[in-house]
Design a protein around this motif. Structure first.
Motif, PDB file in Angstrom:
ATOM      1  N   CYS A  61      73.193  38.245 -43.664  1.00 41.64           N
ATOM      2  CA  CYS A  61      74.525  38.608 -44.156  1.00 41.64           C
ATOM      3  C   CYS A  61      74.535  38.713 -45.681  1.00 41.64           C
ATOM      4  CB  CYS A  61      75.562  37.574 -43.706  1.00 41.64           C
ATOM      5  SG  CYS A  61      75.860  37.589 -41.922  1.00 41.64           S
ATOM      6  N   GLU A  62      75.191  39.761 -46.175  1.00 37.80           N
ATOM      7  CA  GLU A  62      75.329  39.965 -47.612  1.00 37.80           C
ATOM      8  C   GLU A  62      76.785  39.863 -48.055  1.00 37.80           C
ATOM      9  OE1 GLU A  62      72.725  43.122 -49.398  1.00 37.80           O
ATOM     10  OE2 GLU A  62      72.395  43.613 -47.281  1.00 37.80           O
ATOM     11  N   VAL A  63      77.681  39.835 -47.075  1.00 39.84           N
ATOM     12  CA  VAL A  63      79.108  39.703 -47.350  1.00 39.84           C
ATOM     13  C   VAL A  63      79.666  38.689 -46.353  1.00 39.84           C
ATOM     14  CG1 VAL A  63      81.349  40.885 -47.448  1.00 39.84           C
ATOM     15  CG2 VAL A  63      79.255  42.106 -48.106  1.00 39.84           C
ATOM     16  N   LYS A  72      67.762  26.510 -29.567  1.00 39.17           N
ATOM     17  CA  LYS A  72      68.281  27.223 -30.726  1.00 39.17           C
ATOM     18  C   LYS A  72      68.913  28.541 -30.305  1.00 39.17           C
ATOM     19  CE  LYS A  72      66.885  29.001 -35.236  1.00 39.17           C
ATOM     20  NZ  LYS A  72      65.760  29.278 -36.151  1.00 39.17           N
ATOM     21  N   SER A  73      70.010  28.897 -30.986  1.00 38.40           N
ATOM     22  CA  SER A  73      70.710  30.133 -30.652  1.00 38.40           C
ATOM     23  C   SER A  73      69.872  31.344 -31.041  1.00 38.40           C
ATOM     24  CB  SER A  73      72.060  30.178 -31.361  1.00 38.40           C
ATOM     25  OG  SER A  73      71.885  30.176 -32.759  1.00 38.40           O
ATOM     26  N   ILE A 103      73.064  30.590 -39.608  1.00 38.05           N
ATOM     27  CA  ILE A 103      73.401  31.851 -38.944  1.00 38.05           C
ATOM     28  C   ILE A 103      73.574  32.964 -39.970  1.00 38.05           C
ATOM     29  CG2 ILE A 103      75.257  33.050 -37.691  1.00 38.05           C
ATOM     30  CD1 ILE A 103      75.516  30.579 -35.936  1.00 38.05           C
ATOM     31  N   LEU A 104      74.271  32.684 -41.059  1.00 33.34           N
ATOM     32  CA  LEU A 104      74.461  33.695 -42.098  1.00 33.34           C
ATOM     33  C   LEU A 104      73.127  34.117 -42.704  1.00 33.34           C
ATOM     34  CD1 LEU A 104      77.607  32.202 -43.878  1.00 33.34           C
ATOM     35  CD2 LEU A 104      77.539  34.168 -42.333  1.00 33.34           C
ATOM     36  N   LEU A 154      75.661  38.809 -32.390  1.00 37.06           N
ATOM     37  CA  LEU A 154      76.267  37.581 -31.867  1.00 37.06           C
ATOM     38  C   LEU A 154      75.209  36.497 -31.719  1.00 37.06           C
ATOM     39  CD1 LEU A 154      78.406  39.103 -28.956  1.00 37.06           C
ATOM     40  CD2 LEU A 154      79.311  38.133 -31.075  1.00 37.06           C
ATOM     41  N   PHE A 155      75.467  35.358 -32.312  1.00 36.54           N
ATOM     42  CA  PHE A 155      74.544  34.245 -32.148  1.00 36.54           C
ATOM     43  C   PHE A 155      75.067  33.331 -31.048  1.00 36.54           C
ATOM     44  CE2 PHE A 155      73.084  35.859 -36.134  1.00 36.54           C
ATOM     45  CZ  PHE A 155      71.729  35.570 -36.152  1.00 36.54           C
TER      46      PHE A 155
END
Length: 565
Positions: free
Chosen positions: A119-121, A202-203, A113-114, A194-195
Motif C-alpha cells: 500500500c502507498e496510500v 497466517k492470512s 497487511i499494509l 483481501l487478506f
C-alpha cells in the motif's frame, strides 16, 4: 413473507453492467433522487441519493488522480460509515487497487497487511483507528498519503482530510476535468486485495478482479429477490458485506442504511424499518434468545408458543395471518423485515423454524473470500435450511474424491474465482488445480442443494481409519443445549497413549444458565452429551469433556482459532 416451493423456479432478470463506472453512472440515471444511503450525523439522519453519491465518488476519485494517486494500492481501515463506502467505490472505479483492512486488528497486524499489500496510500477513520495508524506510521515508509475520513489531528503535505479532497474534486469536475470519469477499466486485472483472517495460520492476500466482483453482483441477484431497504451491519472490510451488502444492494437500487455500532442495531431496525438485513448466525441467535427472554419475563411466552402453533396449523391450509398475530414481535425489527440473509456458519433449525413462524425468512448461503465471496445461496422461495443453497448461475461444482456418503472436498469453477494469492505462487498452485478452485470445505450434493460437513484441515482421523468432521458433532451438541456457548471437538489419546479418541472442550454459557436459573451448567451439559453418546455410532462418542472458564481465542470475524485440535 416467502413460500417455500418444492421445485426451483426461473432466475430473476438482472441488468448487466460492464464496469464499476457503469454501476455508478447507470445507478444515478435509473435511480436518480432515490436514497442510496442513510446514516446518522450527530444523531440526525442524513440521506444521500444515487445521483449525489455518484457525484461524491467522482469528486473524490478525480481529486485522487490530481494528487498523483493512480495505479496505486490503497488501504482502507476504519468504522462502517458513508466515507468508507465512498472511498471503496472511488477506488473500484479507478485504475488503483483497494485493500480493505480489519480495524479490529492490532496495530502490528494492520502494519503487516499494509506492508505485505504494497500500500502507498491509506484512508482511515478517526478515534481508535487513527491512534493505531499514528502508532505505526513511522514503520510505513512506503505510504505517501494518509487520508483521514474525519478532520485529522494533523494536516500537512502527507496528512489529508477526505472532505477537503472531495471539495477539490468538485472544483476540478466543474472545471471540466474528466481524467477520472473517462478511465477505461480493465476488468481482468487485480482490483481488490483481501487478506483473509485464517483460523489456523497466517492470512493470505486474495486477489480479486473487477470481473469476479461484477459476477457476484449479477449472478447473486439472479437467485435472490432484492427488496427496497437494507440495514448494513456487518464490517465492510469483509467481502460478505462489501460485495453483497453494498455492491449488490446498490446495483438493485436499494436504500442502504448504515448501522454505526452493535449497540445501535435494534434501535436502527425501528428507525430505518428495513426489508432485509445481512447477519451472521451468532447475532441471529442472540436476537432469538432476547425475544424469548423478554416473553418469559413478561409472562407471555406461553401465549407466543400457542400463537405459533395456531399460525403454523393455518399455514398448512393456506391461511397466513402471521403479519397480524406477531406484530408485537416483528415491530422490534421495524415491522417490514422480510428476510435475514446469513452466512459464515450453519443455522440452527430452531432459529429457522421460529423466524419462519413469525413471518421472517432466514436464508443461508455459502461463500469464501477467494470467490468474492458467493458460491451458493438458498432462494427466497426454494430453500433447505440444512443446506447452504444452490450454486450460482454460470458456476460449476464437483465433489472431489467422495466417500461412501458422497462427501468430499467442494471444488468450483467460475469467473468469480480469484486470480490467485498475492505473491504466493505455491499457495495459488495448491488451491487452483486443473482449473478447479479447491475450497478446503468438505460437503456433498443432494439434488440442487449443497451441504457442508466441515473443513479438510479440521478432519480427525481415528486409529480405526474413521474420518470425523468435528464441526458436524459441534453443531449437533450446540443444537441440543443452549448452555453450550462454544465448543471444539478434538482428538485425545487413551490411557495407553496409542489411540485417538474424541474429546470436547466447552465454554459454557454462564449468563444463559443464570437467566434460566441453572446453578450447575456443567452437569446439565454432561447430561446432554451422555444422551448424544447413547444414540451415536461408537466412533463418534465423546470420551472426555473439558470445561473452560474463558472463551476460545478467535479471529476478528469471531471464528474460533482451531489450534486446539
Amino acid at each position: 413473507m416467502y413460500k417455500n416451493l418444492k421445485e426451483n423456479y426461473p432466475l430473476y432478470e438482472v441488468r448487466e453492467i460492464s464496469s464499476f463506472r457503469d454501476l455508478l453512472d447507470s445507478g444515478a440515471t435509473i435511480y436518480g433522487d432515490r436514497a442510496a444511503f442513510k446514516y446518522k450525523v450527530d444523531g440526525e439522519v442524513v440521506s444521500v441519493s444515487y445521483k449525489e453519491f455518484k457525484g461524491a465518488v467522482d469528486a473524490f476519485g478525480t481529486a485522487l488522480i490530481d494528487m498523483g494517486i493512480s495505479g496505486k494500492h490503497i488501504g482502507i481501515v476504519g468504522d462502517n460509515c458513508f466515507e468508507w463506502v465512498r472511498s471503496y467505490l472511488a477506488i473500484l472505479a479507478s485504475d488503483s487497487v483497494v485493500v480493505p483492512v480489519d480495524k479490529e486488528l492490532s496495530a502490528e497486524d494492520i502494519k503487516n497487511i499494509l506492508t505485505d499489500g504494497d500500500c502507498e496510500v491509506l484512508i482511515y477513520s478517526d478515534g481508535a483507528t487513527e491512534s493505531k495508524i499514528t502508532e505505526i506510521e513511522a514503520d510505513l515508509p512506503n505510504i505517501t498519503h494518509f487520508i483521514c475520513m474525519s478532520v485529522p489531528s494533523v494536516k500537512d503535505d502527507k496528512h489529508y482530510f477526505a472532505g477537503d479532497i472531495v471539495s477539490k474534486g468538485k472544483e476540478l469536475l466543474d472545471g471540466g476535468d474528466t481524467r477520472y470519469i473517462s478511465l477505461v477499466p480493465d476488468n481482468q486485472v487485480l482490483k481488490e486485495l483481501l487478506f483473509t483472517s485464517g483460523t489456523t495460520g497466517k492470512s493470505k492476500g486474495v486477489m480479486l478482479s473487477a470481473e469476479a466482483l461484477i459476477f457476484n453482483i449479477i449472478n447473486g441477484q439472479k437467485l435472490m429477490k432484492i427488496t427496497d431497504t437494507c440495514l448494513s451491519v456487518l464490517p465492510y472490510h469483509h467481502s460478505y458485506e462489501s460485495t453483497t451488502g453494498i455492491l449488490v444492494m446498490m446495483h438493485a437500487g436499494m436504500t442502504i442504511c448504515i448501522n454505526e455500532s452493535l449497540r445501535s442495531v435494534l434501535p436502527n431496525f425501528k428507525l430505518y424499518k428495513p426489508t432485509e438485513v445481512l447477519l451472521v448466525p451468532l447475532f441471529v441467535e442472540k436476537v432469538y434468545r432476547g425475544i424469548w427472554d423478554k416473553a418469559e419475563a413478561s409472562g407471555k411466552a406461553s401465549t407466543l408458543r400457542k400463537l405459533i402453533k395456531v399460525s403454523n396449523a393455518l399455514l398448512k391450509i393456506g391461511i397466513d395471518v402471521r403479519a397480524k398475530l406477531f406484530v408485537s414481535v416483528t415491530s422490534a425489527f421495524g415491522g417490514r423485515l422480510k428476510a435475514i440473509v446469513c452466512g459464515g456458519a450453519p443455522l440452527k433449525p430452531q432459529l429457522v423454524e421460529f423466524f419462519e413462524s413469525i413471518g421472517i425468512t432466514l436464508i443461508n448461503g455459502y461463500g469464501i473470500s477467494e470467490c468474492g465471496p458467493l458460491i451458493s445461496i438458498n432462494r427466497p422461495c426454494y430453500r433447505n435450511s440444512e443446506a447452504v443453497g444452490i450454486l450460482l448461475p454460470e458456476m460449476e461444482i464437483k465433489i472431489n474424491n467422495p466417500n461412501e456418503n458422497g462427501e468430499g472436498e467442494i471444488c468450483v469453477k467460475g469467473r468469480n474465482v480469484m486470480l490467485g494469492y498475492y505473491k504466493n505462487e505455491q499457495a495459488t498452485a495448491d488451491a487452483i488445480r486443473d482449473g478447479w478452485f479447491h475450497t478446503g470445505d468438505v460437503g456433498k450434493l443432494e439434488g440442487d442443494f449443497i451441504f457442508i460437513t466441515g473443513r479438510i484441515k479440521n478432519i480427525i482421523i481415528l486409529k480405526n481409519g474413521k474420518n470425523i468432521y468435528p464441526e458436524e458433532i459441534e453443531e449437533k451438541l450446540s443444537i441440543r443445549s443452549e448452555l453450550i456457548a462454544e465448543i471444539v471437538v478434538k482428538a485425545i489419546k487413551d490411557n495407553e497413549e496409542n489411540e485417538r479418541l474424541l474429546g470436547a472442550e466447552i465454554f459454557p454459557d454462564f449468563e444463559r444458565a443464570k437467566t434460566l436459573g441453572i446453578d450447575d451448567p456443567e452437569s446439565e451439559i454432561r447430561k446432554v452429551i451422555s444422551e448424544y453418546n447413547e444414540k451415536e455410532a461408537g466412533y463418534k462418542v465423546i470420551k472426555k469433556i473439558i470445561f473452560r472458564t474463558e472463551e476460545f481465542e478467535k479471529t476478528t470475524t469471531r471464528k474460533i482459532k482451531r489450534k486446539y485440535n
